[in-house]
Design a protein around this motif. Sequence first.
Motif, PDB file in Angstrom:
ATOM      1  N   ASP A 108       0.824  -1.208   0.000  1.00 55.15           N
ATOM      2  CA  ASP A 108       0.000   0.000   0.000  1.00 55.15           C
ATOM      3  C   ASP A 108       0.861   1.261   0.000  1.00 55.15           C
ATOM      4  O   ASP A 108       0.533   2.240  -0.677  1.00 55.15           O
ATOM      5  CB  ASP A 108      -0.942   0.030   1.211  1.00 55.15           C
ATOM      6  CG  ASP A 108      -2.197  -0.794   1.016  1.00 55.15           C
ATOM      7  OD1 ASP A 108      -2.473  -1.208  -0.125  1.00 55.15           O
ATOM      8  OD2 ASP A 108      -2.911  -1.024   2.007  1.00 55.15           O
ATOM      9  N   GLY A 116       0.734   4.068  -2.807  1.00 60.47           N
ATOM     10  CA  GLY A 116       0.476   5.468  -2.460  1.00 60.47           C
ATOM     11  C   GLY A 116       1.494   6.401  -3.096  1.00 60.47           C
ATOM     12  O   GLY A 116       1.130   7.411  -3.708  1.00 60.47           O
ATOM     13  N   ALA A 168      -4.872   8.111  -3.583  1.00 57.15           N
ATOM     14  CA  ALA A 168      -3.774   8.072  -2.614  1.00 57.15           C
ATOM     15  C   ALA A 168      -4.304   8.308  -1.198  1.00 57.15           C
ATOM     16  O   ALA A 168      -3.839   7.670  -0.244  1.00 57.15           O
ATOM     17  CB  ALA A 168      -2.709   9.104  -2.980  1.00 57.15           C
ATOM     18  N   GLU A 169      -5.265   9.203  -1.060  1.00 58.76           N
ATOM     19  CA  GLU A 169      -5.890   9.433   0.255  1.00 58.76           C
ATOM     20  C   GLU A 169      -6.582   8.162   0.743  1.00 58.76           C
ATOM     21  O   GLU A 169      -6.505   7.813   1.929  1.00 58.76           O
ATOM     22  CB  GLU A 169      -6.907  10.574   0.187  1.00 58.76           C
ATOM     23  CG  GLU A 169      -6.292  11.949   0.086  1.00 58.76           C
ATOM     24  CD  GLU A 169      -5.783  12.485   1.412  1.00 58.76           C
ATOM     25  OE1 GLU A 169      -5.893  11.812   2.447  1.00 58.76           O
ATOM     26  OE2 GLU A 169      -5.254  13.611   1.390  1.00 58.76           O
ATOM     27  N   VAL A 171      -5.742   5.128  -0.046  1.00 59.02           N
ATOM     28  CA  VAL A 171      -4.674   4.197   0.326  1.00 59.02           C
ATOM     29  C   VAL A 171      -4.182   4.513   1.736  1.00 59.02           C
ATOM     30  O   VAL A 171      -3.943   3.598   2.535  1.00 59.02           O
ATOM     31  CB  VAL A 171      -3.520   4.231  -0.702  1.00 59.02           C
ATOM     32  CG1 VAL A 171      -2.295   3.514  -0.191  1.00 59.02           C
ATOM     33  CG2 VAL A 171      -3.971   3.637  -2.026  1.00 59.02           C
ATOM     34  N   LEU A 172      -4.046   5.792   2.060  1.00 58.23           N
ATOM     35  CA  LEU A 172      -3.635   6.166   3.414  1.00 58.23           C
ATOM     36  C   LEU A 172      -4.624   5.644   4.457  1.00 58.23           C
ATOM     37  O   LEU A 172      -4.217   5.144   5.509  1.00 58.23           O
ATOM     38  CB  LEU A 172      -3.518   7.686   3.533  1.00 58.23           C
ATOM     39  CG  LEU A 172      -2.194   8.288   3.100  1.00 58.23           C
ATOM     40  CD1 LEU A 172      -2.305   9.803   2.982  1.00 58.23           C
ATOM     41  CD2 LEU A 172      -1.076   7.900   4.052  1.00 58.23           C
ATOM     42  N   LEU A 175       4.482   9.692   3.290  1.00 66.11           N
ATOM     43  CA  LEU A 175       3.456   9.556   2.262  1.00 66.11           C
ATOM     44  C   LEU A 175       2.381  10.620   2.446  1.00 66.11           C
ATOM     45  O   LEU A 175       1.956  11.258   1.483  1.00 66.11           O
ATOM     46  CB  LEU A 175       2.840   8.152   2.292  1.00 66.11           C
ATOM     47  CG  LEU A 175       1.687   7.892   1.318  1.00 66.11           C
ATOM     48  CD1 LEU A 175       2.106   8.174  -0.119  1.00 66.11           C
ATOM     49  CD2 LEU A 175       1.187   6.459   1.476  1.00 66.11           C
ATOM     50  N   ARG A 176       1.958  10.845   3.670  1.00 62.91           N
ATOM     51  CA  ARG A 176       0.933  11.857   3.949  1.00 62.91           C
ATOM     52  C   ARG A 176       1.422  13.247   3.514  1.00 62.91           C
ATOM     53  O   ARG A 176       0.686  14.006   2.884  1.00 62.91           O
ATOM     54  CB  ARG A 176       0.579  11.847   5.433  1.00 62.91           C
ATOM     55  CG  ARG A 176      -0.597  12.726   5.775  1.00 62.91           C
ATOM     56  CD  ARG A 176      -1.040  12.580   7.227  1.00 62.91           C
ATOM     57  NE  ARG A 176      -1.640  11.264   7.448  1.00 62.91           N
ATOM     58  CZ  ARG A 176      -1.089  10.283   8.149  1.00 62.91           C
ATOM     59  NH1 ARG A 176       0.079  10.446   8.733  1.00 62.91           N
ATOM     60  NH2 ARG A 176      -1.694   9.122   8.301  1.00 62.91           N
ATOM     61  N   VAL A 230       1.368  13.432  -0.308  1.00 62.51           N
ATOM     62  CA  VAL A 230      -0.004  13.598  -0.816  1.00 62.51           C
ATOM     63  C   VAL A 230      -0.454  15.036  -0.621  1.00 62.51           C
ATOM     64  O   VAL A 230      -0.978  15.667  -1.549  1.00 62.51           O
ATOM     65  CB  VAL A 230      -0.982  12.610  -0.128  1.00 62.51           C
ATOM     66  CG1 VAL A 230      -2.428  12.953  -0.458  1.00 62.51           C
ATOM     67  CG2 VAL A 230      -0.673  11.173  -0.526  1.00 62.51           C
TER      68      VAL A 230
END
Length: 95
Positions: free
Chosen positions: A21, A25, A51-52, A54-55, A80-81, A84
């Motif tokens: 994941d 992402g 992507a959100e 996936v988070l 990752l956050r 994004v």
Amino acid sequence: MTDEHQHRAAERIRVELIEADVEIGFGLVDSALGELRAGNLVFARRALEDAEKVLIDIEQRLQALDAEQRRPFGPLVDELRRAVHAAESECAGAA
């Protein structure tokens, strides 16, 4: 297969899904930025929405792990956050 072995296998699968994941992402962020630079704002935004999601999936999967297993993912998920959110800001500026 013993219960202990099945439990360890299930934990390893959970970890591997989180790892996958995270890769997905970052791939979505890269795709979004590429599409944004190519002028395809609609696709870029859609990739960032994915992507959100996936988070959210990652956070849910992390809850199934104990604190020790979650620890290595903290910095990756934070990165990752940030990626994004930075890409979302870039998209917002392109609108």
